[in-house]
Every structure is written in C-alpha cells, then in structure tokens.
Scaffold this motif. Structure first.
Motif, mmCIF file in Angstrom:
data_model
loop_
_atom_site.group_PDB
_atom_site.id
_atom_site.type_symbol
_atom_site.label_atom_id
_atom_site.label_comp_id
_atom_site.label_asym_id
_atom_site.label_seq_id
_atom_site.Cartn_x
_atom_site.Cartn_y
_atom_site.Cartn_z
ATOM 1 N N VAL A 71 -6.236 -2.992 4.768
ATOM 2 C CA VAL A 71 -6.225 -3.417 6.179
ATOM 3 C C VAL A 71 -4.794 -3.842 6.488
ATOM 4 C CG1 VAL A 71 -7.094 -5.093 7.855
ATOM 5 C CG2 VAL A 71 -8.633 -4.163 6.117
ATOM 6 N N LEU A 72 -4.180 -3.131 7.419
ATOM 7 C CA LEU A 72 -2.774 -3.387 7.711
ATOM 8 C C LEU A 72 -2.556 -4.762 8.329
ATOM 9 C CD1 LEU A 72 -1.687 0.069 9.182
ATOM 10 C CD2 LEU A 72 -1.129 -0.886 6.946
ATOM 11 N N THR A 73 -1.402 -5.341 8.031
ATOM 12 C CA THR A 73 -1.058 -6.615 8.665
ATOM 13 C C THR A 73 -0.704 -6.350 10.130
ATOM 14 O OG1 THR A 73 1.178 -6.205 7.948
ATOM 15 C CG2 THR A 73 -0.087 -7.776 6.646
ATOM 16 N N ALA A 84 -4.660 6.884 4.100
ATOM 17 C CA ALA A 84 -5.119 8.041 4.887
ATOM 18 C C ALA A 84 -6.626 8.065 5.083
ATOM 19 C CB ALA A 84 -4.652 9.329 4.224
ATOM 20 N N GLN A 85 -7.369 7.448 4.132
ATOM 21 C CA GLN A 85 -8.823 7.502 4.279
ATOM 22 C C GLN A 85 -9.341 6.470 5.281
ATOM 23 O OE1 GLN A 85 -9.464 7.197 0.065
ATOM 24 N NE2 GLN A 85 -10.362 9.241 0.026
ATOM 25 N N TYR A 86 -8.473 5.607 5.733
ATOM 26 C CA TYR A 86 -8.924 4.521 6.608
ATOM 27 C C TYR A 86 -8.238 4.492 7.976
ATOM 28 C CZ TYR A 86 -10.816 3.091 2.160
ATOM 29 O OH TYR A 86 -11.494 3.083 0.973
ATOM 30 N N TYR A 87 -7.134 5.180 8.120
ATOM 31 C CA TYR A 87 -6.402 5.165 9.399
ATOM 32 C C TYR A 87 -6.084 6.593 9.841
ATOM 33 C CZ TYR A 87 -5.625 0.136 8.867
ATOM 34 O OH TYR A 87 -5.800 -1.219 8.737
ATOM 35 N N GLU A 88 -6.389 6.884 11.102
ATOM 36 C CA GLU A 88 -5.980 8.171 11.664
ATOM 37 C C GLU A 88 -4.483 8.089 11.941
ATOM 38 O OE1 GLU A 88 -7.410 11.031 12.058
ATOM 39 O OE2 GLU A 88 -9.212 10.167 11.127
ATOM 40 N N PRO A 89 -3.729 9.118 11.592
ATOM 41 C CA PRO A 89 -2.283 9.047 11.794
ATOM 42 C C PRO A 89 -1.895 8.648 13.219
ATOM 43 C CG PRO A 89 -2.862 11.046 10.600
ATOM 44 C CD PRO A 89 -4.140 10.350 10.933
ATOM 45 N N GLU A 90 -2.583 9.254 14.231
ATOM 46 C CA GLU A 90 -2.176 8.994 15.634
ATOM 47 C C GLU A 90 -2.337 7.522 16.000
ATOM 48 O OE1 GLU A 90 -5.268 11.191 15.297
ATOM 49 O OE2 GLU A 90 -3.664 12.169 14.163
ATOM 50 N N SER A 91 -3.357 6.855 15.384
ATOM 51 C CA SER A 91 -3.641 5.469 15.764
ATOM 52 C C SER A 91 -2.531 4.523 15.313
ATOM 53 C CB SER A 91 -4.972 5.022 15.152
ATOM 54 O OG SER A 91 -4.793 4.875 13.759
ATOM 55 N N LEU A 92 -1.638 5.023 14.477
ATOM 56 C CA LEU A 92 -0.632 4.121 13.908
ATOM 57 C C LEU A 92 0.680 4.100 14.685
ATOM 58 C CD1 LEU A 92 -1.182 5.078 10.163
ATOM 59 C CD2 LEU A 92 -1.770 2.904 11.236
ATOM 60 N N THR A 148 0.802 -1.213 0.000
ATOM 61 C CA THR A 148 0.000 0.000 0.000
ATOM 62 C C THR A 148 0.835 1.263 0.000
ATOM 63 O OG1 THR A 148 -0.094 -0.077 2.340
ATOM 64 C CG2 THR A 148 -1.992 -0.981 1.189
ATOM 65 N N GLY A 149 1.974 1.216 -0.614
ATOM 66 C CA GLY A 149 2.721 2.453 -0.803
ATOM 67 C C GLY A 149 2.095 3.243 -1.921
ATOM 68 N N THR A 150 0.932 2.850 -2.385
ATOM 69 C CA THR A 150 0.290 3.488 -3.530
ATOM 70 C C THR A 150 -1.124 3.859 -3.142
ATOM 71 O OG1 THR A 150 -0.608 1.429 -4.272
ATOM 72 C CG2 THR A 150 1.588 1.973 -5.052
ATOM 73 N N SER A 151 -1.862 4.463 -4.075
ATOM 74 C CA SER A 151 -3.240 4.811 -3.771
ATOM 75 C C SER A 151 -4.104 3.572 -3.902
ATOM 76 C CB SER A 151 -3.731 5.864 -4.750
ATOM 77 O OG SER A 151 -4.029 5.244 -5.969
ATOM 78 N N ALA A 152 -5.391 3.729 -3.581
ATOM 79 C CA ALA A 152 -6.296 2.596 -3.627
ATOM 80 C C ALA A 152 -6.361 1.993 -5.019
ATOM 81 C CB ALA A 152 -7.684 3.030 -3.180
ATOM 82 N N ALA A 153 -6.175 2.836 -6.059
ATOM 83 C CA ALA A 153 -6.270 2.318 -7.425
ATOM 84 C C ALA A 153 -5.294 1.174 -7.642
ATOM 85 C CB ALA A 153 -5.991 3.427 -8.425
ATOM 86 N N ALA A 154 -4.107 1.313 -7.084
ATOM 87 C CA ALA A 154 -3.100 0.274 -7.298
ATOM 88 C C ALA A 154 -3.207 -0.813 -6.252
ATOM 89 C CB ALA A 154 -1.709 0.866 -7.257
ATOM 90 N N ALA A 168 3.499 9.526 11.948
ATOM 91 C CA ALA A 168 2.566 9.454 10.816
ATOM 92 C C ALA A 168 1.927 10.820 10.650
ATOM 93 C CB ALA A 168 1.497 8.404 11.093
ATOM 94 N N GLU A 169 1.897 11.304 9.424
ATOM 95 C CA GLU A 169 1.224 12.598 9.200
ATOM 96 C C GLU A 169 0.599 12.625 7.829
ATOM 97 O OE1 GLU A 169 4.131 15.935 8.225
ATOM 98 O OE2 GLU A 169 5.432 14.539 9.346
ATOM 99 N N ARG A 170 -0.390 13.522 7.694
ATOM 100 C CA ARG A 170 -1.059 13.667 6.404
ATOM 101 C C ARG A 170 -0.165 14.471 5.467
ATOM 102 N NH1 ARG A 170 -5.979 11.688 6.725
ATOM 103 N NH2 ARG A 170 -6.851 11.476 8.829
ATOM 104 N N ILE A 171 -0.403 14.339 4.149
ATOM 105 C CA ILE A 171 0.364 15.100 3.159
ATOM 106 C C ILE A 171 -0.580 16.115 2.527
ATOM 107 C CG2 ILE A 171 1.631 14.946 0.968
ATOM 108 C CD1 ILE A 171 2.409 12.083 1.762
ATOM 109 N N VAL A 172 -0.203 17.369 2.580
ATOM 110 C CA VAL A 172 -1.077 18.422 2.041
ATOM 111 C C VAL A 172 -1.289 18.165 0.553
ATOM 112 C CG1 VAL A 172 -1.325 20.927 1.705
ATOM 113 C CG2 VAL A 172 -0.118 20.035 3.715
ATOM 114 N N GLY A 173 -2.571 18.189 0.135
ATOM 115 C CA GLY A 173 -2.873 18.032 -1.288
ATOM 116 C C GLY A 173 -2.964 16.578 -1.732
ATOM 117 N N ALA A 174 -2.756 15.621 -0.808
ATOM 118 C CA ALA A 174 -2.880 14.212 -1.199
ATOM 119 C C ALA A 174 -3.734 13.530 -0.140
ATOM 120 C CB ALA A 174 -1.506 13.562 -1.280
ATOM 121 N N ASP A 175 -5.063 13.509 -0.368
ATOM 122 C CA ASP A 175 -5.928 13.082 0.728
ATOM 123 C C ASP A 175 -5.920 11.575 0.968
ATOM 124 O OD1 ASP A 175 -7.265 12.500 -1.500
ATOM 125 O OD2 ASP A 175 -9.006 13.781 -1.128
ATOM 126 N N LYS A 176 -5.216 10.825 0.105
ATOM 127 C CA LYS A 176 -5.198 9.370 0.350
ATOM 128 C C LYS A 176 -3.886 8.919 0.999
ATOM 129 C CE LYS A 176 -8.488 8.056 -3.107
ATOM 130 N NZ LYS A 176 -8.538 8.402 -4.500
#
Ligand code: ME8
Length: 663
Positions: free
Chosen positions: A648-650, A603-611, A541-547, A575-583
């Motif tokens: 879903v992370l291992t 990013a759409q499925y995990y809150e950064p802090e939870s990781l 999952t180093g990629t977006s959902a499409a991949a 863990a932090e969000r990237i401005v302009g890349a919501d996934k």
C-alpha cells in the motif's frame, strides 16, 4: 599395504577482501571443487586451496572507512568468504590468508632465496602519486588527476626492491616450449608467448609508501607489494619452506580468470625459477561471466550473487548451469532466464523425471527391488552401448576440463533413456510371464543407466547424484566410488531401492526469477530496520512481494543509522508494465532534482494509469540495480499489509513539494 595415492594439488585465486564473493568468484571455486571431486574419484589424494588476499592500499582504505584496524577488517572479511564457501558446500582443504604467519614467513623466505641468487636489487620507482590518498596510481601519466579523488597527482620517486624479471625472458620461453600444456587454453598460451617475446621489464616488488603489508626483514618501511605476496600463498598453503615434507608442491593446477593469467604464467614461474624452486604444472585461465555484456562490479550494480540462486534452485542447479552453459575458457553472459530454463529442462524434466519415473515403476511392479534382466532386444543393447561409451567420453572430457562437453554427453544418454522408456512403455505391459520379463529388462536397463549417469555426474551434482545413487539402493558413498571401475552391468539384481526424494521440483520461470532478484536486492541493499509496528511497517517495494515482507524489527538503531537512508517526496510521471514480469511496474519519478527510473513490485495491486501524478515516498540513495533486466534507481516506499504482503503506497494529506526530504 594399500598402494600410495598420487597427489594432486589445485588452487583458486586468493580473492581480494575489499568485497564479497559474486558469481564470478563462485565460478572458479565451483570448478576447483568439481576437479577435486573428480580427481578423488580417479584415486588421487587431492588438496584444494583457496583463500584471501588481504594486504594493500584498498584494504587500508576500506578499514579506515569502516573505522576499524586493518587486522580486524580483514579477519571479518576472511570469515565471510570462508563461511560462504562452507555454506555452498565448496570449502577449501587449505584456506590461506595472506596475513597468516605461515604465509608471512614463506614470502620472506622466497625473497631471501631470490636475493641470494642475485635476482633482487634495490632501485628507485617513479610513478604518479596521490598525496591525499597516499597511493601510487598505476598507469597514470604526469599531469593526470587521481581517479579516486579527482585531485592532481604528483610524480614521486621512492626506493623499491626490484625483481630481475628481464633475466627470465629466455628461461620462460624455454619453459613454455618444454611444457606445452603449462598455459591453457592454447589461445592464452599464444598471447603470453608473444608478450614475453616482446621483452620483460624488471618488476618493483616492495613499497615504502604502503603500511599494510608484509615487512621486508631488516628493511622497514619496505613491505612486499601485491603479486610477490599474493602468488606465494599457493606455496604457503602446503608447507612453505617445508613444502617437500607435505609433498604437494609443485601445484598441478592453478585455476584463474583470464584477468590474472599474466601474473600466474610470467611472474610466478620466474619468482620460483629465481629461487630454484619447482614451477607449477599448469595454469588454466577461464573466461568471464558477464552481466549485460559487462564484467560484473558492485559499482556498476550488475553483480549476480550465488546465495539467492541457491536458495531458490539449490546449489547443484547453480553448479550445473555454470559448467553447462559456457564453454570453459570462453566468456559467457549470465542470465537468470537461461539459468531457470536449464533447470527446468535438464534437471527437473531430464534427470529428475527419469529417476522418479524409474523408481516409481520398480516400486509398483517389483516391490521396490531391482528386477532381473531377461532376453535382450537390440534397443536394450543400443542403450547399454551408449551408456558404456559415455563413460570413456565423459572421463576424457573431465580430464581436459571440457565440462560442457562432459555434461552434454551425460545428458544425451539421459535423453536416450527417456525416449527408450517412452517407446518401451513398461507401464502398459501386463502380468503374463513374457510381459513381466520384458518389464524387468526395461526397468533394469533404465536403472543401470541411471546408476552410471549418477556416478559420472557426481563431480558436478554432488547432492543430487548422491540422492539418485541412494535411491538405487547403493550403500557406499558415491564420492568415494572409483570411476575407473565403472562398467555397464554392475547393478545387482534384488537390491532394494532407497527412499525416494524429490530431486528438482519444477518452478515457474517468472516467479522464480522474481524471487531470486528480490533476495539478491535484499542481500545487496538490506532493508533498513526501521522501528515501527510490524503490520504497518513501511517497506521498500522496489522488489517483488517476496521481499516486501515486514522488515525485522529486532535491534534498535541510532538516529545516525536512520539518517543514512535518504527518502524524498517523488511524483510519478509515467508507469508501465514490464513484459514477462507480472509483478513489476516501470515508473519514472520526479524527485525534485532529477527524474528517476524505478521498478516497483506493485503491478498486481495498482493500475499503471492510476499512479500518474501521485506523490510517494522514495528511497533515493540506494545503489542502482536491475530487475528483470530493467534498471531501477531507487525504491518506492509502501506498507506491507496482510499475510501476502500487499503493498500500500504511502501518501500525503497535505500539499508537499516534490523533492522534500522525509525525516
Ligand atoms: O585478482 N567471471 O582477486 P579477485 C569469472 N587477489 N570469474 C571471475 C569474475 C567474472 N566476472 N570475476 C572474478 C585477484 N572472477 C587477486 C588474485 S591470486 C594469487 C591473487 C574470479 O578477488 C576469477 O577467478 O579480483 C578471477 O581471476 C578472480 O575471481 C579475481 O579475484
């Protein structure tokens, strides 16, 4: 009898086969295709050559690494290059491989002519040699280490054939003077003139330490070395020793990047002069496309691939961007942001919108037939004049290879037509005779402008310009239309519109960039086919959902293939969000031996802090790449669940050490 067409011969470089095409190579080949289409529309009989440069140590090594004979390796690579150009709609008329027999014969023939004329002699070449890699290292000094394997180099002398380049200082300077447009742009011309004025040293043109090359007849183990072999491909492609029969030599235009201008403007004309053959008419050196201000290279992980862009936005969009965004001859930075912005503003909102609006209005008000213009108002005449003037300007700029200017002119006319429609408001006019007649005039004017624009834009936008042309009911092939005959006023009244098609659907910028990047990552680092039930297959999952779709589980692989993937237990530190890349999330991950920065499409499925503190499986031996401009050095493994591919992370149910290898 039809008049005999004048011939025009142009070439791209013959590309190396130890890699696959990126956007830089695509740029030169696209430009060649644009010139080819343009020249054909000006009535020339055009041949365009591209091909592959297949000899030398690098190929020897690459083939060895792949465990196949060189001939097999280069055949596969040449097929891949040829197939990509075909797929992108920019196939060569002549695709020349330097392993083609016709090329081998041409190189040997050229050498014989140079030798007979006294410009070749046997001498000795001394250089720094790596005995482990069996190769000379150019530019190395005694005492240096090999840049590839790091071991000490040795000074070695070998017998070589030399070309008397030193005899050509004056002939070359005279040639440049007599043919001031031989080297373009002018800045490059000045550079080359000062280089030649500084004196020329004879050039070693054969080697005895390389095996994979064209043999020098009767002089084995001598093989031709790099440029004597490669440059000659331009001549082999159009007849070689029998070039006069085909009539395309001398070449009208060699298109090259600035990296290889010297070989094309010093060595090449000198070889030809020595053989008493005609020199090419022009060498045009364009600049580089840079990524993050550096020249693209696979080892830096900053290459941009053409296919993902084309899959997302279409080939015309890529062609338009390459030619519109950078002045031909100068360097330019490649950015997906600029690409998608241009796509939306110039293509979707510009040409695409004008064409669909005009067609819809003609459909609705005139049953899909081009209406008859009536009394003209000054604003109609102004627009007509502007479009007519654009024809001359665009042709002049195409002739000078000033593509950005040509496109700018076309798009100024499109913007003027947009404004005209908005202020004339044909949709608000009623059905009285006067209003109907005004509506006819406005819509005929806009349609005629579109016809002119599509003819002028065709060399750059062959698919979409042809669609607009067909939409306007033009039945002849646009590629065969003669631009010299293009005038305002030729759109025939009563012509039925063709089928309407969407030209450039608007795209969401963030989404489009993420999808392009995901496809590029997949192409550069194909997801390993790991046998597993499809629905719960682990997915990187180093990629977006499409991949992050389930990997193809087609053929079974051996354990040795699986062993190539190095997966380790990593612990997420930040863990932090990237401005302009919501996934995407930017993570730092401890993998035992180091802390890595990795981007993950979660990013759409995990809150950064939870990781923070979580242990995950990480693919650690992937080449680094950039996602939305952020370096990502590895991949987090996750299952891809459901139709939308929710990651879903291992996890591990027992205590595991950070850095432990997954096997
Ligand atoms: O030099 N920007 O082959 P090559 C723009 N085999 N253009 C680029 C580019 C970039 N970042 N990167 C590559 C060779 N190019 C020799 C040529 S010719 C007789 C032998 C384009 O595979 C540009 O045209 O390294 C450059 O000159 C060419 O690819 C180099 O291709």
């Amino acid at each position: 009898m039809p008049e005999k067409k004048e011939k025009f011969y142009l070439t791209t470089p013959i590309y190396y086969t130890n890699g696959l095409p990126h956007i830089g190579h695509t740029y030169t080949t696209v430009v060649a295709d644009v010139v080819r289409r343009y020249k054909r529309m000006r009535g020339y009989d055009v041949v365009m050559t591209t091909g592959t440069d297949e000899h030398g140590v690098n190929v020897e090594r690459a083939a060895q690494k792949a465990g196949v004979p060189e001939s097999e390796y280069v055949a596969k690579m040449a097929d891949a290059w040829r197939a990509l150009w075909d797929e992108l709609g920019i196939p060569a008329d002549e695709f020349v491989r330097t392993t083609d027999l016709k090329h081998v014969r041409t190189v040997q023939w050229l050498f014989k002519l140079c030798k007979e004329n006294g410009y070749v002699y046997k001498g000795h070449y001394t250089g720094q040699y790596c005995i482990y890699d069996n190769a000379f290292v150019n530019d190395a000094k005694p005492g240096d280490n090999c840049p590839d394997c790091g071991r000490p180099l040795e000074t070695i002398t070998e017998e070589n054939y030399f070309f008397k380049l030193s005899s050509f200082q004056k002939p070359l300077l005279d040639f440049y003077k007599k043919n001031p447009s031989f080297i373009q742009p002018d800045t490059r011309r000045n550079e080359i003139i000062s280089f030649v004025e500084g004196g020329l040293r004879d050039l070693s043109i054969t080697r005895t330490t390389i095996r994979w090359g064209i043999p020098v007849p009767g002089e084995e183990p001598h093989v031709f070395y790099v440029w004597f072999d490669a440059l000659t491909a331009y001549l082999s492609a159009v007849g070689g020793p029998e070039y006069e029969k085909r009539g395309y030599w001398p070449a009208d235009l060699h298109l090259v990047g600035k990296d290889i201008i010297r070989f094309h403007t010093v060595y090449w004309p000198a070889f030809l002069m020595a053989a008493m053959l005609p020199a090419p008419k022009q060498v045009w050196a364009h600049g580089w496309f840079l990524m993050d201000t550096a020249k693209m290279s696979k080892s830096k992980g900053n290459v941009v691939l053409p296919r993902p862009i084309v899959n997302m936005l279409g080939m015309d969009a890529l062609r338009y961007f390459l030619l519109r965004d950078v002045v031909f001859g100068q360097d330019g930075n490649f950015s997906y942001d600029a690409l998608v912005t241009r796509y939306n503003s110039d293509l979707a909102n510009g040409l695409g919108n004008l064409a669909s609006r005009t067609a819809a209005l003609i459909e609705k008000n005139f049953a899909g037939k081009i209406p008859k213009p009536d009394a003209l108002k000054p604003q109609d005449e102004v627009l007509a004049k502007e479009a007519q003037a654009a024809i001359g300007e665009v042709l002049e700029n195409f002739d000078k290879l000033s593509f950005a200017r040509a496109l700018e002119t076309i798009w100024t006319v499109i913007a003027a037509a947009d404004k005209y429609l908005t202020s004339e408001q044909p949709w608000a006019l009623g059905n009285s005779e006067a209003e109907q007649s005004r509506k006819s005039t406005v819509l005929w004017t806009t349609a005629e402008l579109l016809r002119i624009v599509s003819a002028l834009a065709f060399p750059v936008l062959p698919d979409s310009a042809a669609k607009v042309w067909t939409l306007l009911g033009q039945s002849d092939a646009l590629g065969k239309f003669e631009l010299d005959g293009l005038r305002w006023g030729q759109l025939a009244v009563g012509t039925s519109l063709g089928k309407s098609q969407t030209l450039f659907p608007r795209v969401d910028k963030t989404e489009a960039i993420e999808r392009i990047e995901a496809m590029a990552n997949e192409e550069l680092n194909p997801t390993p086919a790991i046998p597993a039930p499809a629905a719960s297959a682990p997915t990187a999952t180093g990629t977006s959902a499409a991949a992050a779709a389930a990997p193809a589980v087609s053929d079974k692989i051996g354990i040795e293939d699986f062993a190539k993937v190095e997966m380790r237990v990593g612990q997420i530190k930040t863990a932090e969000r990237i401005v302009g890349a919501d996934k995407l999330l930017k993570l730092t991950v401890d993998i035992g031996t180091e802390i890595r920065q990795i981007c993950a499409g979660i990013a759409q499925y995990y809150e950064p802090e939870s990781l923070i503190g979580r242990k995950v499986a990480v693919v650690v031996n992937l080449a680094p790449r950039k996602l939305r401009g952020v370096e990502s050095n590895g991949m987090i493994v996750a299952a891809s669940v459901g139709p939308e591919g929710r990651p879903v992370l291992t996890g591990f149910h027992e205590e595991v050490e950070v850095g432990a290898r997954l096997k």
